[in-house]
Design a protein around this motif. Sequence first.
Motif, PDB file in Angstrom:
ATOM      1  N   THR A 379       0.948  -1.274   0.080  1.00 20.88           N
ATOM      2  CA  THR A 379       0.227   0.228  -0.090  1.00 20.88           C
ATOM      3  C   THR A 379       1.154   1.391   0.061  1.00 20.88           C
ATOM      4  OG1 THR A 379      -0.013   0.073   2.696  1.00 20.88           O
ATOM      5  CG2 THR A 379      -1.892  -1.136   1.025  1.00 20.88           C
ATOM      6  N   ARG A 382      -0.155   4.364  -2.730  1.00 21.50           N
ATOM      7  CA  ARG A 382      -1.483   4.919  -2.299  1.00 21.50           C
ATOM      8  C   ARG A 382      -0.946   6.035  -1.102  1.00 21.50           C
ATOM      9  NH1 ARG A 382      -5.863   0.752  -2.736  1.00 21.50           N
ATOM     10  NH2 ARG A 382      -5.072  -1.424  -3.573  1.00 21.50           N
ATOM     11  N   ARG A 417      -7.755   9.150   1.128  1.00 20.26           N
ATOM     12  CA  ARG A 417      -7.266   8.016   1.939  1.00 20.26           C
ATOM     13  C   ARG A 417      -7.810   6.763   2.555  1.00 20.26           C
ATOM     14  NH1 ARG A 417      -4.076   4.172   1.394  1.00 20.26           N
ATOM     15  NH2 ARG A 417      -1.753   3.439   3.217  1.00 20.26           N
ATOM     16  N   ASP A 420      -9.558   4.940   0.680  1.00 18.07           N
ATOM     17  CA  ASP A 420      -8.741   3.686   0.868  1.00 18.07           C
ATOM     18  C   ASP A 420      -8.376   2.967   1.732  1.00 18.07           C
ATOM     19  OD1 ASP A 420      -6.944   2.671  -1.513  1.00 18.07           O
ATOM     20  OD2 ASP A 420      -5.353   3.308  -0.060  1.00 18.07           O
ATOM     21  N   TYR A 424      -9.294  -1.524   1.539  1.00 17.67           N
ATOM     22  CA  TYR A 424      -8.109  -2.182   1.512  1.00 17.67           C
ATOM     23  C   TYR A 424      -8.445  -3.546   2.551  1.00 17.67           C
ATOM     24  CZ  TYR A 424      -3.372  -3.799   0.429  1.00 17.67           C
ATOM     25  OH  TYR A 424      -2.427  -5.132   0.486  1.00 17.67           O
TER      26      TYR A 424
END
Length: 499
Positions: A379, A382, A417, A420, A424
Motif C-alpha cells: 500500500t 497509495r 486515503r 482507500d 483495502y
Amino acid sequence: MSRSFLRIQGKGNLVVRNVVISFGTKIVLMLLNIIIPRLFIVSYGSEVNGLLSTITQIFGYLALLEAGIGTASINALYKPLDQQNQEQINILIGQTKAYFRKVTIFYTLGVMGFAILYPLVSHSSVDRQTIFLVIILQGAGNCLTYYCSSAYMQLLIADGKNYFVDAISFVISVGMSITKIILVSAGCNVVWVQAGFVVVSLIKIPAVLLLCRRQYPWLKPTKTRAYDSLQERGAFVVHEISATIFSGTDVFLISTFCSFALASVYSVYNLVFGALNTMVNTANAGLGFLLGQNFYKDRQKFLALYDRYSALYSGIVFTVMTAAYIMITPFMSLYTKGVADANYMMSGLPILFVIINLMSGVRAVAARLITVTGHADKTKYRSILEAIINITTSVILVNWIGIYGVLIGTITALAYRMNDIIIYANRVILQRSPWCEYKRLVINTIVFVVILLIKPYFIFNVTNYVQLLALALVVCIVVALVYGAVTLLTNKNLIKNIK
C-alpha cells in the motif's frame, strides 16, 4: 487453569494497564502542553512561538531518516514474543540497534545542515544565533536517543508494555514542562529554556535501558548478517513520509506563504486537537498489539475482535472531537485573552480541524490492521498519492485563501486515503464488504451533524478556567452518552460480545 487461559488473561490485563495509564498521563501532559505555549506567546510573542513550532515540524522531516525501522521492528517482534523465542528476539533487537545507529550519523548531519541554513533563509525578528542554538540543542537530544535507547523502546511496545513506556515518558515530560515553566517565568532566554528541556529529556535513555535489563535479563542483542528481518522497513518509510507530510506540512506552508504569526495561530489550534488526538490514539496503541498477535489465529474470533475494536474506537473519536468542537471557542477566548499581535479567533478553523481529526480517527484501526498484517509494502504507493494530493492542493489553495487553503488541502487528501484504507483493509485483508465500517461512519456523522445544527442555540459564556472545566465535563458526559447509546443500539453484535 490452563496456561493458554492465563496468557489470554495476562494480555487482557496489559490492555487495561496500557489504556488506563496512557489516558491518565496524556490528560496531565495535555494540560501542561497547553500552559507552556501560552507562556511563550505572552513572554516572547506570537512570532517566536510560530518560529519554534515551525522548527519542531521541520525536525519531523529529519525524523524520516529513522522512519520505518521502529514500525518494522515492532511488527517483526510480535510473533517471536508470542512464541517466547528469545534467540530470534535477540537477533531482531541486534538488527534494529544497528540500523538506528547508522541512521544517527545521517540525522546528525541533517541537524547541522538545518542549523546552518535555516537561520539564513528564515524571515524573523529572532537573531540567527538564537535560531542556530535552538536547533542544535533540540537535535542533540534526538541523536543520543536514537543511538542509545530507541531499539529497546520497540521491544517494550511490541510486548504490550506501553504502560512502562508511557510512565517513563510521563515523568520526564512533566520534568521538562516544569523546567520550561520555571525558566520562562524567570525571564530566561529561549536558548536556556531549550537547554534545560534537553538535559531533562536525556534521563529517558538510562531509564529505558535499566527497565529492559530488569524485564528481559536474557536480552543480548545479536550481531548477525543472516536474513534481514526488517526488510519491510522501506515500505514503512514511505508510509511515514506520507504521515509526516500529512501532519507536518501545514505549519511549514503557513509560515512560508503567510506569516509566523499565522503559524502560531495554527499551532495553538493544532496543539489542542493534536493533544486530544494523541489521547484518543492511546487506545489504538494500547490495544494494537492484540491485532498483531491474534491475526494469525482463529479468523472468526479475530473478526469479532476487530469489529469490537473498530466500533469502540470510532465512538471515542466522534465523542472527543464533538466535545472539542463545542468547547474550542470558549477555550480560545480565555487562552488568548490579552494577546493582541495575532487573531486567534478565526471563524472556520474549528470545524476544519474537527473534520481533519474525525477523518484521521475513523481510518486509524483499519490503518493499524494494514500495518500489523504485513501489507505496508503493498500500500506504499497509495500513501505517496495521498502526500502528493496534500502538498499540491495545499500549495495551490494557500495562495488563494491562506490558512484555510492549507487545511482544505489536508481534508482533500484525507477524503481519498480514508476511503482507500477502509476499503483495502476490509476487501483485501478481512475479505469482506466494507459496508459495516461505512455504516458506523454514516451513523456517527449524522449524530455529529445534528449536534452541529443544535449548537448555535446554546451560547456559553465562561470567564475563568474553573467554569470552562465544569462546562467541558458536562458536555463530555452528555456527548459520550449520546454516542454510546447510538453505538450500542446500532451494533447488536457488539452488545452480544460484551455479554
